[in-house]
Design an enzyme around this catalytic site. Structure first.
Site, PDB file in Angstrom:
ATOM      1  N   ASP A  66       1.084  -1.217  -0.233  1.00  0.00           N
ATOM      2  CA  ASP A  66      -0.121   0.239  -0.139  1.00  0.00           C
ATOM      3  C   ASP A  66       1.001   1.186   0.019  1.00  0.00           C
ATOM      4  O   ASP A  66       1.785   1.380   0.746  1.00  0.00           O
ATOM      5  CB  ASP A  66      -0.789   0.347   1.106  1.00  0.00           C
ATOM      6  CG  ASP A  66      -2.044   0.803   0.891  1.00  0.00           C
ATOM      7  OD1 ASP A  66      -2.599   0.930   0.333  1.00  0.00           O
ATOM      8  OD2 ASP A  66      -1.619   2.484   1.634  1.00  0.00           O
ATOM      9  N   ASN A  84      -2.598  13.496  -3.316  1.00  0.00           N
ATOM     10  CA  ASN A  84      -3.772  14.159  -3.739  1.00  0.00           C
ATOM     11  C   ASN A  84      -3.889  15.738  -3.628  1.00  0.00           C
ATOM     12  O   ASN A  84      -4.301  15.932  -4.450  1.00  0.00           O
ATOM     13  CB  ASN A  84      -5.415  12.985  -4.231  1.00  0.00           C
ATOM     14  CG  ASN A  84      -4.813  11.552  -4.402  1.00  0.00           C
ATOM     15  OD1 ASN A  84      -4.213  11.725  -6.215  1.00  0.00           O
ATOM     16  ND2 ASN A  84      -5.721  11.008  -4.068  1.00  0.00           N
ATOM     17  N   ASP A 102      -2.705  10.273  -9.729  1.00  0.00           N
ATOM     18  CA  ASP A 102      -2.378   8.894 -11.121  1.00  0.00           C
ATOM     19  C   ASP A 102      -1.539   8.267 -11.313  1.00  0.00           C
ATOM     20  O   ASP A 102      -0.932   7.641 -11.921  1.00  0.00           O
ATOM     21  CB  ASP A 102      -4.255   9.819 -12.592  1.00  0.00           C
ATOM     22  CG  ASP A 102      -5.299   9.744 -12.010  1.00  0.00           C
ATOM     23  OD1 ASP A 102      -5.324   9.299 -10.767  1.00  0.00           O
ATOM     24  OD2 ASP A 102      -6.047  10.461 -12.431  1.00  0.00           O
ATOM     25  N   GLU A 112      -5.169   2.340  -3.536  1.00  0.00           N
ATOM     26  CA  GLU A 112      -3.680   2.786  -3.957  1.00  0.00           C
ATOM     27  C   GLU A 112      -2.661   1.239  -3.577  1.00  0.00           C
ATOM     28  O   GLU A 112      -1.898   0.798  -3.093  1.00  0.00           O
ATOM     29  CB  GLU A 112      -2.877   4.499  -2.897  1.00  0.00           C
ATOM     30  CG  GLU A 112      -3.325   4.005  -1.358  1.00  0.00           C
ATOM     31  CD  GLU A 112      -4.802   4.473  -1.042  1.00  0.00           C
ATOM     32  OE1 GLU A 112      -4.622   4.883   0.116  1.00  0.00           O
ATOM     33  OE2 GLU A 112      -5.363   4.386  -1.769  1.00  0.00           O
TER      34      GLU A 112
END
Length: 399
Positions: free
Chosen positions: A276, A284, A293, A319
């Site tokens: 992860d 973000n 992205d 993620e």
């Protein structure tokens, strides 16, 4: 094995594919149906023309026979006075008249435009011009027969000069020759028309064959190719994650269940790694979703570079990534996870003014005898991942 990530950028979109296929199919069949109808109509014309030609040749051929019949029984009547011969001869010339009307209509030799039947130049010449002048000679022949039949041989003095009647010479020479030429000409013209129609039919038939070939080449083949690409695209989207280009969770689960069944059956080791991205929400929030992205894609590429072709890599969540390693013990899996952690930590994105470093936490677990499916193995790996996060992130924990 993972697909080329560039494949996800290729789009084969068919707007309303059902309508597209239906219209293409209907238009193609309509064109073939039209050409088939033309072939059918031309074939019908050929059959009709053969029938009409046969009828005309039969009628024109009767004229020769009737002229000889009328001549023979008229002579017999003049010699014997037989009423039966009289009637046969009379009926023969009446039949000749009806046949001639059927063949050329009611001609007016002074006003050819008034003729009711359209004749070819060759037939027109045979009927109305020298040397055969069939219409004129037929008229003279029937008139001569009628005069002869008007004679009563039982009253008139014998012997008769039969040759004084024109029908004898006409039936023997000029009329018979002319009628023979008429029959030949009708046969020639009928065969020519039939051949022309058959040629037209062949042309339309080959046009239809060519049309089918061209439709197959330029309509159905591109349509099938486009639909095939579209189907492949749907298959791709059903199996692969659109952003990262690696397997999605559903496809991973199917492959993992098969791998677990094989490992249990053959008593082989099998392990799983769950990773992860650390603090991805802050990425973000700080850099925006576009950069987020790019991080997702870059991490997927870096993970893919470090695993074997037999390993199964998938994006398991937003993620979160998962790797299934067949025939791999937990010790070797731990070593790989440590390598992956190191490689991800070397990943730097952005420019010198605003660079972004990425780290990942990992959890590792190995298949054990009482694991019934992939979910139990994932649960232990996920718990190990939670411990990695709890211990400060950017680390590997075995579950």
């Amino acid at each position: 094995m993972q697909p080329n990530s560039s494949a996800s950028s290729v789009s084969y979109e068919i707007k309303n594919p059902s309508k597209y296929m239906t219209l293409t199919y209907v238009m193609s069949l309509a064109l073939i149906a039209i050409l088939s109808s033309i072939v059918h109509l031309v074939l019908g014309r050929v059959i009709d023309e053969q029938s009409q030609t046969g009828t005309i040749i039969n009628i024109s051929g009767q004229q020769r026979m009737l002229s000889q019949r009328a001549s023979f029984f008229t002579i017999e009547y003049l010699v014997s006075g037989s009423n039966r011969s009289h009637d046969i001869a009379y009926n023969a010339i009446k039949k000749m008249h009806r046949n001639q009307v059927a063949l050329i209509g009611y001609p007016d030799t002074t006003k050819k435009i008034d003729r009711l039947k359209s004749l070819s130049p060759e037939l027109d010449a045979l009927y109305f011009s020298a040397p055969f002048d069939v219409y004129k000679n037929t008229k003279l022949f029937t008139q001569s027969i009628e005069r002869a039949l008007a004679v009563d041989p039982l009253v008139e003095k014998l012997p008769f000069d039969i040759h004084s009647f024109d029908f004898v010479m006409l039936a023997r020479d000029s009329l018979l020759d002319g009628l023979h030429e008429v029959v030949n000409q009708y046969e020639i013209e009928g065969l020519n028309r039939i051949e022309a129609l058959q040629s037209a039919q062949n042309v339309v038939f080959w046009i239809m064959i060519l049309t089918i070939f061209l439709e197959a080449l330029f309509i159905f083949r591109p349509m099938v190719s486009k639909i095939s690409r579209y189907a492949k695209r749907l298959q791709y989207e059903a199996k692969y994650d659109a952003l990262s280009g690696i397997l999605n969770r559903g496809a991973f689960t199917l492959l993992a269940d098969n791998a677990i069944a094989n490992a249990k059956q053959n008593k082989l080791p099998l392990s799983v790694i769950i990773g992860d991205i650390d603090l991805f929400k802050s990425v973000n929030d700080t850099y925006g979703h576009v950069v987020g992205d790019e991080v997702i894609k870059s991490v997927a590429n870096r993970l893919h570079e470090c695993i074997r072709n037999t390993d199964i890599l998938a994006r398991f969540g937003g993620e979160e990534y998962i790797i299934l390693l067949p025939q791999t013990t937990v010790r070797d899996t731990h070593l790989l996870a440590c390598k992956l952690r190191q490689r991800i930590s070397e990943l730097v994105m952005g420019d010198d003014e605003k660079s972004l470093s990425v780290t990942m936490s990992f959890g590792v677990a190995e298949l054990i005898s009482y694991d019934l499916n992939i979910d139990q193995l994932i649960t232990r790996a996920d718990e190990a991942l939670y411990l990695s996060k709890k211990k400060g992130r950017n680390r590997v924990t075995i579950g």
